[in-house]
Design an enzyme around this catalytic site. Structure first.
Site, PDB file in Angstrom:
ATOM      1  CG  HIS A 105      -0.320   0.194   2.513  1.00 31.45           C
ATOM      2  ND1 HIS A 105      -0.247  -1.402   2.770  1.00 31.45           N
ATOM      3  CD2 HIS A 105       0.635   1.333   3.239  1.00 31.45           C
ATOM      4  CE1 HIS A 105       0.390  -1.711   4.233  1.00 31.45           C
ATOM      5  NE2 HIS A 105       0.655   0.342   4.648  1.00 31.45           N
ATOM      6  CG  HIS A 107       0.454   5.191   4.363  1.00 34.64           C
ATOM      7  ND1 HIS A 107      -0.572   4.978   5.046  1.00 34.64           N
ATOM      8  CD2 HIS A 107       1.641   4.128   4.327  1.00 34.64           C
ATOM      9  CE1 HIS A 107       0.343   3.830   5.479  1.00 34.64           C
ATOM     10  NE2 HIS A 107       1.601   3.089   5.387  1.00 34.64           N
TER      11      HIS A 107
HETATM   12  P1  5GP Z   1       1.222   0.337   7.422  1.00 35.24           P
HETATM   13  O1  5GP Z   1       1.558   0.875   8.867  1.00 35.24           O
HETATM   14  O2  5GP Z   1       0.849  -1.099   7.014  1.00 35.24           O
HETATM   15  O3  5GP Z   1       2.168   0.959   6.107  1.00 35.24           O
HETATM   16  O4  5GP Z   1       0.175   0.802   7.139  1.00 35.24           O
HETATM   17  C1  5GP Z   1      -1.157   0.276   7.288  1.00 35.24           C
HETATM   18  C2  5GP Z   1      -2.888   1.385   7.609  1.00 35.24           C
HETATM   19  O5  5GP Z   1      -3.461   0.597   7.341  1.00 35.24           O
HETATM   20  C3  5GP Z   1      -2.190   2.156   8.821  1.00 35.24           C
HETATM   21  O6  5GP Z   1      -1.783   3.403   8.762  1.00 35.24           O
HETATM   22  C4  5GP Z   1      -3.294   1.808   9.404  1.00 35.24           C
HETATM   23  O7  5GP Z   1      -4.877   2.814  10.571  1.00 35.24           O
HETATM   24  C5  5GP Z   1      -4.205   1.234   7.796  1.00 35.24           C
HETATM   25  N1  5GP Z   1      -5.068   0.520   8.198  1.00 35.24           N
HETATM   26  C6  5GP Z   1      -5.411  -0.799   9.014  1.00 35.24           C
HETATM   27  N2  5GP Z   1      -6.379  -1.385   8.876  1.00 35.24           N
HETATM   28  C7  5GP Z   1      -7.541  -0.880   8.700  1.00 35.24           C
HETATM   29  C8  5GP Z   1      -8.767  -1.000   7.916  1.00 35.24           C
HETATM   30  O8  5GP Z   1      -9.240  -1.537   8.027  1.00 35.24           O
HETATM   31  N3  5GP Z   1      -9.254   0.328   7.305  1.00 35.24           N
HETATM   32  C9  5GP Z   1      -8.480   1.257   6.879  1.00 35.24           C
HETATM   33  N4  5GP Z   1      -9.739   2.502   5.990  1.00 35.24           N
HETATM   34  N5  5GP Z   1      -7.514   1.339   7.097  1.00 35.24           N
HETATM   35  C10 5GP Z   1      -6.531   0.500   7.863  1.00 35.24           C
END
Ligand code: 5GP
Ligand code: ZN
Length: 119
Positions: A105, A107
């Protein structure tokens, strides 16, 4: 691809419409939706519909989808009103970067001044 990973992956479920999300943009290849814990006034996640675990998993066959993710980031920036003010696109990969969801993903963060270097 590990089918069990796909079955349990929250972002795969979200892309299939099995989990609710505030979707900003979607097409046949990608989905962009608001982060559930926003770290900026604009915080959108952009994912491929295809399950890719992380950036370390990509190879040259992924070049088209990687391009789509970036062109979608540009579209999302325009739709969320940060094209002029500026924004940041981040891909957390692995433990040191704090990747918490094992589905690739981007951001997209904006709507406030962002510090550099990041913490
Ligand atoms: P990472 O820390 O892996 O780079 O980012 C994962 C992101 O996914 C986090 O910012 C978290 O808030 C978001 N996230 C996790 N689960 C969900 C979800 O079920 N729905 C949404 N909209 N965001 C999510
Ligand atoms: Zn997935």
């Amino acid at each position: 691809m590990d089918e069990q990973a796909v079955d349990t992956c929250i972002f795969c479920k979200l892309a299939k419409g099995l989990v609710r999300a505030d979707i900003v943009y979607q097409d046949d290849k990608v989905v962009a939706f608001k982060d559930i814990h926003p770290q900026a006034p604009v915080h959108v996640l952009i994912i491929p519909r295809e399950h890719i675990t992380a950036l370390w998993e990509v190879d040259p066959t992924h070049v088209p989808i990687l391009g789509r993710l970036l062109t979608t980031a540009s579209e999302v920036a325009a739709r969320t009103g940060v094209q002029e003010s500026g924004y940041r696109v981040v891909i957390n990969t692995g433990p040191d970067a704090g990747q918490s969801v094992d589905h690739l993903h981007l951001h997209l963060l904006g709507g406030r001044e962002l510090k550099w270097p990041p913490g």
